[in-house]
Scaffold this motif. Structure first.
Motif, PDB file in Angstrom:
ATOM      1  N   TYR A 120       0.782  -1.233   0.000  1.00 38.48           N
ATOM      2  CA  TYR A 120       0.000   0.000   0.000  1.00 38.48           C
ATOM      3  C   TYR A 120       0.812   1.279   0.000  1.00 38.48           C
ATOM      4  N   ALA A 122       4.176   3.367  -1.225  1.00 38.52           N
ATOM      5  CA  ALA A 122       5.315   3.449  -2.139  1.00 38.52           C
ATOM      6  C   ALA A 122       6.626   3.522  -1.378  1.00 38.52           C
ATOM      7  N   TRP A 148       5.940  -3.511  -7.678  1.00 36.45           N
ATOM      8  CA  TRP A 148       6.291  -2.110  -7.868  1.00 36.45           C
ATOM      9  C   TRP A 148       5.935  -1.641  -9.277  1.00 36.45           C
ATOM     10  N   GLN A 149       6.175  -2.457 -10.274  1.00 40.19           N
ATOM     11  CA  GLN A 149       5.854  -2.073 -11.653  1.00 40.19           C
ATOM     12  C   GLN A 149       4.358  -1.831 -11.837  1.00 40.19           C
ATOM     13  N   SER A 150       3.524  -2.587 -11.126  1.00 37.35           N
ATOM     14  CA  SER A 150       2.075  -2.425 -11.281  1.00 37.35           C
ATOM     15  C   SER A 150       1.476  -1.431 -10.277  1.00 37.35           C
ATOM     16  N   TYR A 151       2.285  -0.892  -9.387  1.00 39.08           N
ATOM     17  CA  TYR A 151       1.819   0.056  -8.368  1.00 39.08           C
ATOM     18  C   TYR A 151       1.398   1.369  -9.025  1.00 39.08           C
ATOM     19  N   ASP A 152       0.318   1.960  -8.559  1.00 40.59           N
ATOM     20  CA  ASP A 152      -0.142   3.256  -9.056  1.00 40.59           C
ATOM     21  C   ASP A 152       0.758   4.350  -8.482  1.00 40.59           C
ATOM     22  N   LYS A 153       1.773   4.711  -9.236  1.00 35.94           N
ATOM     23  CA  LYS A 153       2.782   5.651  -8.745  1.00 35.94           C
ATOM     24  C   LYS A 153       2.259   7.080  -8.614  1.00 35.94           C
ATOM     25  N   SER A 154       1.103   7.359  -9.170  1.00 37.04           N
ATOM     26  CA  SER A 154       0.527   8.699  -9.030  1.00 37.04           C
ATOM     27  C   SER A 154      -0.155   8.863  -7.668  1.00 37.04           C
ATOM     28  N   SER A 155      -0.340   7.769  -6.941  1.00 39.69           N
ATOM     29  CA  SER A 155      -1.066   7.841  -5.673  1.00 39.69           C
ATOM     30  C   SER A 155      -0.228   8.404  -4.530  1.00 39.69           C
ATOM     31  N   GLN A 156       1.099   8.267  -4.601  1.00 42.30           N
ATOM     32  CA  GLN A 156       1.984   8.792  -3.557  1.00 42.30           C
ATOM     33  C   GLN A 156       3.250   9.329  -4.205  1.00 42.30           C
ATOM     34  N   GLN A 157       3.613  10.537  -3.868  1.00 40.66           N
ATOM     35  CA  GLN A 157       4.823  11.148  -4.407  1.00 40.66           C
ATOM     36  C   GLN A 157       6.031  10.700  -3.589  1.00 40.66           C
TER      37      GLN A 157
END
Length: 165
Positions: A120, A122, A148-157
Motif C-alpha cells: 500500500y 510506495a 512495484w511495476q504495477s503500483y499506481d505511482k501517481s497515488s503517492q509522491q
C-alpha cells in the motif's frame, strides 16, 4: 539464518535518526553496516496527517534470532531514539522501525508478516523492490519488482534523496 527486511522512517531530525537507526540496527544484530543491504533513501509526504516530510528506506539482513526477538529489539531501538508507543498512529516520528518480512513467514503476532504496508505504501514497496526484486511476496506470490511495476505511482509522491549511505 533468516532473511529479514526492516523499514525505517523518520520525520523529526530525519537524517540524524535514519543514520543512527542504521547504526543501532547493525549494533543490535552484531553485524557490520557493510553486511546489510541498504536501499536508497526516499523522501515522501506524511500520509494520513499533516506533518513534515519523511525519510524512508529499507534494510535487509540475515539473522539467527527468532521473530519475537527481532520485534522486541526493534521496539527497544525506537524507544532509545525517543519514540513513545503512546504516540497516535498518524503522528510525527523520530524513528519508526517495522519488520516487513522474516523469510516467508505469515503471522499476525508479534508482528504482522508480511506487513500490509508493503503493497500500500510506495515508501515501503519501492525500496523493498530495490533490495529483493525477484523475491516473492509470501501471500500474493508476485515478485516485489512486479508489485512495484504495477503500483499506481501517481497515488503517492516519492523521490530518491540518496542512492546509498
Amino acid at each position: 539464518m533468516a532473511q529479514i527486511y526492516i523499514s525505517l522512517g523518520s520525520n523529526i531530525e530525519r537524517e540524524y535518526h535514519i543514520k543512527h537507526g542504521i547504526i543501532s540496527i547493525a549494533n543490535a544484530f552484531d553485524i557490520a553496516i557493510e553486511a546489510m543491504q541498504l536501499s536508497s533513501l526516499f523522501e515522501s509526504k506524511a500520509i494520513g496527517f499533516d506533518s513534515d516530510n519523511f525519510y524512508n528506506m529499507v534494510i535487509g539482513l540475515e539473522c539467527d534470532i527468532s521473530v519475537e526477538e527481532v520485534a522486541s529489539m526493534l521496539k527497544k531501538i525506537e524507544i532509545a531514539h525517543g519514540r513513545t508507543h503512546q504516540d497516535k498512529k498518524f503522528s510525527p516520528r523520530t524513528l519508526d522501525l517495522d519488520l516487513l518480512l522474516y523469510d516467508d513467514l505469515i503471522i499476525e503476532k508479534p508482528a504482522q508478516l508480511p506487513r500490509d504496508e508493503i503493497c500500500y505504501n510506495a515508501f515501503v514497496l519501492w525500496p523493498l523492490s530495490e533490495l529483493a526484486p525477484q523475491s516473492l511476496h509470501p501471500i500474493l506470490k508476485q515478485s516485489y519488482q512486479e508489485l512495484w511495476q504495477s503500483y499506481d505511482k501517481s497515488s503517492q509522491q516519492l523521490e530518491i534523496v540518496a542512492n546509498c549511505w
